[in-house]
Design an enzyme around this catalytic site. Structure first.
Site, short mmCIF file in Angstrom:
data_model
loop_
_atom_site.label_atom_id
_atom_site.label_comp_id
_atom_site.label_asym_id
_atom_site.label_seq_id
_atom_site.Cartn_x
_atom_site.Cartn_y
_atom_site.Cartn_z
N HIS A 1 -10.94 -4.64 -0.70
CA HIS A 1 -9.42 -5.05 0.11
C HIS A 1 -10.02 -5.89 1.20
CE1 HIS A 1 -6.22 -2.73 -1.64
NE2 HIS A 1 -7.07 -1.68 -2.20
N ALA B 1 -4.06 -0.69 -8.52
CA ALA B 1 -5.31 0.18 -9.79
C ALA B 1 -4.69 1.43 -10.22
CB ALA B 1 -6.66 0.41 -9.09
N SER C 1 -7.02 -2.50 -5.27
CA SER C 1 -8.17 -2.40 -5.00
C SER C 1 -8.47 -3.79 -5.99
CB SER C 1 -8.45 -1.30 -5.52
OG SER C 1 -7.48 -0.49 -4.80
N HIS D 1 -15.06 5.42 -7.51
CA HIS D 1 -13.92 4.04 -6.58
C HIS D 1 -15.42 2.55 -7.31
CE1 HIS D 1 -11.76 1.42 -4.49
NE2 HIS D 1 -12.49 0.87 -3.52
N ASN E 1 -9.11 3.40 -14.89
CA ASN E 1 -9.42 4.71 -15.71
C ASN E 1 -8.03 5.58 -16.41
OD1 ASN E 1 -9.13 5.14 -12.39
ND2 ASN E 1 -9.21 7.17 -13.30
N HIS F 1 -2.74 0.96 2.90
CA HIS F 1 -2.83 2.55 2.14
C HIS F 1 -2.31 3.89 3.16
CE1 HIS F 1 -5.31 0.88 -0.56
NE2 HIS F 1 -4.75 1.05 -0.88
N MET G 1 -2.44 5.67 -5.24
CA MET G 1 -2.24 6.28 -3.91
C MET G 1 -1.20 4.80 -3.12
SD MET G 1 -6.32 7.57 -3.92
CE MET G 1 -7.20 8.30 -4.85
N SER G 2 -0.74 3.96 -3.56
CA SER G 2 -0.02 3.24 -2.84
C SER G 2 0.84 2.27 -3.40
CB SER G 2 -1.10 2.06 -2.68
OG SER G 2 -1.43 1.02 -4.19
N TYR H 1 -3.06 6.84 3.01
CA TYR H 1 -4.46 7.93 3.15
C TYR H 1 -5.09 6.78 4.16
CZ TYR H 1 -6.32 4.18 -0.21
OH TYR H 1 -6.53 3.25 -0.65
N GLU H 2 -5.04 5.63 4.50
CA GLU H 2 -6.01 4.91 5.54
C GLU H 2 -5.57 5.85 7.10
OE1 GLU H 2 -7.50 1.40 4.70
OE2 GLU H 2 -5.14 1.43 3.89
#
Ligand code: HPA
Length: 265
Positions: free
Chosen positions: A57, A109, A26, A240, A228, A79, A204-205, A81-82
């Site tokens: 992306h 990230a 990201s 995001h 963060n 991802h 998440m990746s 989650y996609e």
């Protein structure tokens, strides 16, 4: 499954054989600016390739020279989650392997679990914990059936990266990355649980690509850019927009480190 994707890319590459693949996380797409004589190939032109749905992306390959290496760079990743099956991620890495790739460098990230590693920090991934609840190798049924993960993030590549960081006087942390599925950020209670697991970063990746690459016999290096502190560790809420902004600020540092690394090893 991705035979047609492979054939399309092979023809586009026109004899160019990439030895290293980079997957940019990201907001990290800017790394491609260091690539000499770039050739861009949009994912939407590649048969059977998914297209990323997340901002930050781009969804294209960038092929060219970085340092002493021929690279193929994925500007944008897929991802879980996609709604993209992690098995698809394995197939994409297999296409890269068939094109000649022997080393994979993944970037992402991530949220930090350590107050001393704030937004903008760079963390070399020393190891990971797969908490995604899935695995890209399910159903692959090919040797090695039970791949060894003891050196998943290649020790020599990490050593070289740390040496470059020292030479460039850029502070780099090393730590363990944990993958959760997302796409929501963690609750404060989840973050307290993650702190008990004694990890340094959460995201998440990355884990599906790394497991796939190890199974396919590639050497892997992974770098997280901290966007963060994880939820509840300070007063503001992860979002995001902020992730992209913080990561964007660190892109120059990361690009320099990766370029110097590719000149050395
Ligand atoms: N949690 C999970 N994934 C992330 C975060 C986070 O805080 N920041 C960037 N990716």
């Amino acid at each position: 499954m991705l035979e047609k994707s492979y054939e399309y890319l092979k023809e586009k590459l026109n004899g160019f054989v990439p030895d290293t693949a980079l997957i940019l996380g990201s907001g990290l797409g800017g790394v491609v600016e260091a690539i000499e004589n770039p050739l861009y190939i949009p994912y939407s032109d590649i048969p059977f390739f998914p297209t990323p749905t997340v901002s930050g992306h781009k969804g294209q390959m960038c092929v060219g020279k970085l340092g002493k290496h021929n690279v193929i760079c994925m500007q944008g990743r897929f991802h879980f989650y996609e709604g993209i099956d992690v098995r698809m991620i394995y197939e994409v890495i297999r296409v890269l392997k068939r094109l000649g790739v022997e080393r994979l460098i993944v970037t992402n990230a991530a949220g930090s679990l350590r107050v001393y590693m704030p937004a903008g920090s760079i963390m070399l991934i020393a190891d990971h914990i797969n908490m995604s609840g899935t695995n890209p190798l399910i159903g692959v049924c090919e040797e090695p059936y039970f791949p060894d993960m003891s050196n998943a993030y290649d020790f020599e590549m990490r050593q070289c990266f740390m040496k470059v960081a020292e030479e460039e006087r850029i502070p780099v942390f090393q730590g363990v990355y944990m993958m959760l599925t997302g796409p929501n950020y963690e609750t404060p209670a989840e973050v307290r649980m993650l702190q008990m697991f004694n990890i340094e970063a959460v995201g998440m990746s990355t884990v599906p690509e790394v497991i796939s690459a190890v199974q396919l016999g590639m050497k892997v290096m992974g770098v997280s850019v901290i966007s963060n502190l994880a939820t509840g560790m300070d007063l503001h809420k992860p979002n995001h927009g902020e992730v992209l902004q913080q990561v964007g600020k660190a892109t120059q540092k990361l690009t320099l480190l990766l370029t110097k690394f590719m000149e050395k090893e």
